[in-house]
Motif scaffolding. Structure first.
Motif, PDB file in Angstrom:
ATOM      1  N   LEU A 198      53.887  54.012  61.336  1.00 20.00           N
ATOM      2  CA  LEU A 198      54.467  54.309  62.649  1.00 20.00           C
ATOM      3  C   LEU A 198      55.932  53.905  62.709  1.00 20.00           C
ATOM      4  O   LEU A 198      56.760  54.625  63.290  1.00 20.00           O
ATOM      5  N   ASP A 199      56.257  52.764  62.118  1.00 19.20           N
ATOM      6  CA  ASP A 199      57.662  52.338  62.084  1.00 19.20           C
ATOM      7  C   ASP A 199      58.513  53.316  61.274  1.00 19.20           C
ATOM      8  O   ASP A 199      59.656  53.621  61.651  1.00 19.20           O
ATOM      9  N   LEU A 200      57.971  53.812  60.176  1.00 17.12           N
ATOM     10  CA  LEU A 200      58.698  54.799  59.377  1.00 17.12           C
ATOM     11  C   LEU A 200      58.873  56.100  60.155  1.00 17.12           C
ATOM     12  O   LEU A 200      59.927  56.744  60.078  1.00 17.12           O
ATOM     13  N   LYS A 201      57.861  56.473  60.907  1.00 15.83           N
ATOM     14  CA  LYS A 201      57.979  57.662  61.749  1.00 15.83           C
ATOM     15  C   LYS A 201      59.116  57.505  62.757  1.00 15.83           C
ATOM     16  O   LYS A 201      59.864  58.455  63.025  1.00 15.83           O
ATOM     17  N   ASP A 202      59.257  56.299  63.302  1.00 13.04           N
ATOM     18  CA  ASP A 202      60.317  56.059  64.270  1.00 13.04           C
ATOM     19  C   ASP A 202      61.703  56.129  63.628  1.00 13.04           C
ATOM     20  O   ASP A 202      62.680  56.534  64.284  1.00 13.04           O
ATOM     21  N   THR A 203      61.814  55.735  62.356  1.00 10.26           N
ATOM     22  CA  THR A 203      63.123  55.779  61.696  1.00 10.26           C
ATOM     23  C   THR A 203      63.539  57.209  61.369  1.00 10.26           C
ATOM     24  O   THR A 203      64.732  57.511  61.324  1.00 10.26           O
ATOM     25  N   ASN A 204      62.559  58.084  61.135  1.00  7.85           N
ATOM     26  CA  ASN A 204      62.856  59.490  60.860  1.00  7.85           C
ATOM     27  C   ASN A 204      61.653  60.325  61.300  1.00  7.85           C
ATOM     28  O   ASN A 204      60.707  60.526  60.527  1.00  7.85           O
ATOM     29  N   PHE A 228      49.703  61.295  64.272  1.00  6.83           N
ATOM     30  CA  PHE A 228      50.263  62.299  63.366  1.00  6.83           C
ATOM     31  C   PHE A 228      49.398  63.550  63.370  1.00  6.83           C
ATOM     32  O   PHE A 228      48.175  63.473  63.559  1.00  6.83           O
ATOM     33  N   PHE A 229      50.047  64.678  63.157  1.00  6.30           N
ATOM     34  CA  PHE A 229      49.299  65.860  62.741  1.00  6.30           C
ATOM     35  C   PHE A 229      48.899  65.661  61.287  1.00  6.30           C
ATOM     36  O   PHE A 229      49.663  65.109  60.491  1.00  6.30           O
ATOM     37  N   MET A 230      47.720  66.122  60.927  1.00  5.59           N
ATOM     38  CA  MET A 230      47.221  65.927  59.566  1.00  5.59           C
ATOM     39  C   MET A 230      46.757  67.253  58.984  1.00  5.59           C
ATOM     40  O   MET A 230      46.033  68.012  59.625  1.00  5.59           O
ATOM     41  N   ARG A 274      41.412  63.413  47.681  1.00  6.59           N
ATOM     42  CA  ARG A 274      41.918  64.183  48.819  1.00  6.59           C
ATOM     43  C   ARG A 274      43.409  63.929  48.976  1.00  6.59           C
ATOM     44  O   ARG A 274      43.853  62.779  48.947  1.00  6.59           O
ATOM     45  N   ILE A 275      44.194  64.995  49.103  1.00  2.39           N
ATOM     46  CA  ILE A 275      45.619  64.875  49.415  1.00  2.39           C
ATOM     47  C   ILE A 275      45.818  65.305  50.854  1.00  2.39           C
ATOM     48  O   ILE A 275      45.414  66.403  51.251  1.00  2.39           O
ATOM     49  N   ILE A 276      46.446  64.433  51.646  1.00  2.00           N
ATOM     50  CA  ILE A 276      46.719  64.766  53.035  1.00  2.00           C
ATOM     51  C   ILE A 276      48.210  64.686  53.293  1.00  2.00           C
ATOM     52  O   ILE A 276      48.924  63.906  52.677  1.00  2.00           O
ATOM     53  N   CYS A 277      48.661  65.531  54.196  1.00  2.00           N
ATOM     54  CA  CYS A 277      50.057  65.537  54.638  1.00  2.00           C
ATOM     55  C   CYS A 277      50.083  65.179  56.116  1.00  2.00           C
ATOM     56  O   CYS A 277      49.330  65.762  56.914  1.00  2.00           O
ATOM     57  N   LEU A 278      50.917  64.225  56.473  1.00  2.00           N
ATOM     58  CA  LEU A 278      51.074  63.791  57.858  1.00  2.00           C
ATOM     59  C   LEU A 278      52.474  64.128  58.348  1.00  2.00           C
ATOM     60  O   LEU A 278      53.447  63.984  57.612  1.00  2.00           O
ATOM     61  N   PHE A 279      52.565  64.567  59.596  1.00  5.04           N
ATOM     62  CA  PHE A 279      53.873  64.749  60.212  1.00  5.04           C
ATOM     63  C   PHE A 279      53.772  64.418  61.689  1.00  5.04           C
ATOM     64  O   PHE A 279      52.700  64.526  62.304  1.00  5.04           O
ATOM     65  N   SER A 280      54.869  63.995  62.233  1.00  6.20           N
ATOM     66  CA  SER A 280      54.893  63.384  63.555  1.00  6.20           C
ATOM     67  C   SER A 280      54.494  64.363  64.655  1.00  6.20           C
ATOM     68  O   SER A 280      54.870  65.537  64.631  1.00  6.20           O
ATOM     69  N   LYS A 281      53.758  63.853  65.633  1.00 10.93           N
ATOM     70  CA  LYS A 281      53.435  64.647  66.822  1.00 10.93           C
ATOM     71  C   LYS A 281      54.590  64.673  67.819  1.00 10.93           C
ATOM     72  O   LYS A 281      54.654  65.535  68.671  1.00 10.93           O
ATOM     73  N   ALA A 282      55.458  63.652  67.734  1.00  7.33           N
ATOM     74  CA  ALA A 282      56.552  63.549  68.691  1.00  7.33           C
ATOM     75  C   ALA A 282      57.869  63.993  68.068  1.00  7.33           C
ATOM     76  O   ALA A 282      58.088  63.833  66.892  1.00  7.33           O
TER      77      ALA A 282
END
Length: 209
Positions: free
Chosen positions: A154-160, A187-189, A201-209
């Motif tokens: 979550l902190d990394l999401k906030d930085t970028n 995150f969207f997954m 399993r390989i998952i990709c996460l990207f921010s909802k905000a």
């Protein structure tokens, strides 16, 4: 699909890998650092995946969480990523040896980072910019660390907010599924299809905000 199981041997002092045309030597240290000192199939699978899709990381700032032996970070560097591999201070020492063994400067590409710690201090102390891509292999494993991993993500999401997260994991227990369910609150997954090992399993996460 069983090829990975045959070639990954956690108790050997050294393993050799050929991934994406790269010959990689990896020192293992199970006796000192336990599971963190060994190569696991998830790191091989995610390494192969990025070799198949190099534009996902090439010329991008990549931060690896839970680097362990450093195999994944080494492959990302070979592909052309500006990678920094991180782990606990006692574990990152083995990754440093492996970066050096594979002719990559560990002082630039290996840094100690505890999940849950202040990322602003980490980035400033190491003169780093927030990453474009965050990666991790088999880091969803120890339940007692899940809240710290979540905080760091979550902190990394906030930085970028535009950063992408790629995680390779072997879902072994219900607690692992519960953690992934919790991640989806923030995150969207997407599950990424691959041809390497059905158990990974390989998952990709990207921010909802």
């Amino acid at each position: 699909k069983q090829w990975y199981q045959r070639r990954v041997r956690v108790h050997l002092p050294m393993q050799s890998f050929r991934i994406g045309g790269n010959n990689i030597q990896i020192l293992q240290n199970y006796s000192s650092t336990g599971v963190a000192g060994c190569v696991w199939r998830s790191s091989v699978v995610l390494s192969e995946f990025f070799c198949g899709y190099p534009l996902l990381i090439r010329n991008r700032k990549v931060l690896e969480l839970g680097a362990g032996t450093g195999l994944l970070g080494i492959i990302c560097h070979k592909i052309g990523a500006d990678v920094v591999s991180t782990d606990h201070a006692d574990v990152i020492l083995n990754a440093e040896k492996n970066f050096e063994l594979n002719q990559i400067n560990p002082n630039v590409h290996c840094k100690a980072l505890n999940w849950g710690s202040d990322l602003k201090i980490f980035f400033e102390a190491n003169k780093l910019q927030p990453p474009d891509v965050i990666i991790g292999a088999d880091i969803i494993y120890i339940k007692e660390t899940f809240h710290l991993l979540m905080k760091t993500l979550l902190d990394l999401k906030d930085t970028n907010p535009n950063a992408r997260v790629y995680l390779a994991c072997q879902i072994r227990y219900e607690k692992d599924n519960l953690f992934l369910h919790k991640i989806k609150e923030h995150f969207f997954m997407e599950t990424v299809s691959h041809k390497y090992d059905d158990s990974i399993r390989i998952i990709c996460l990207f921010s909802k905000a």
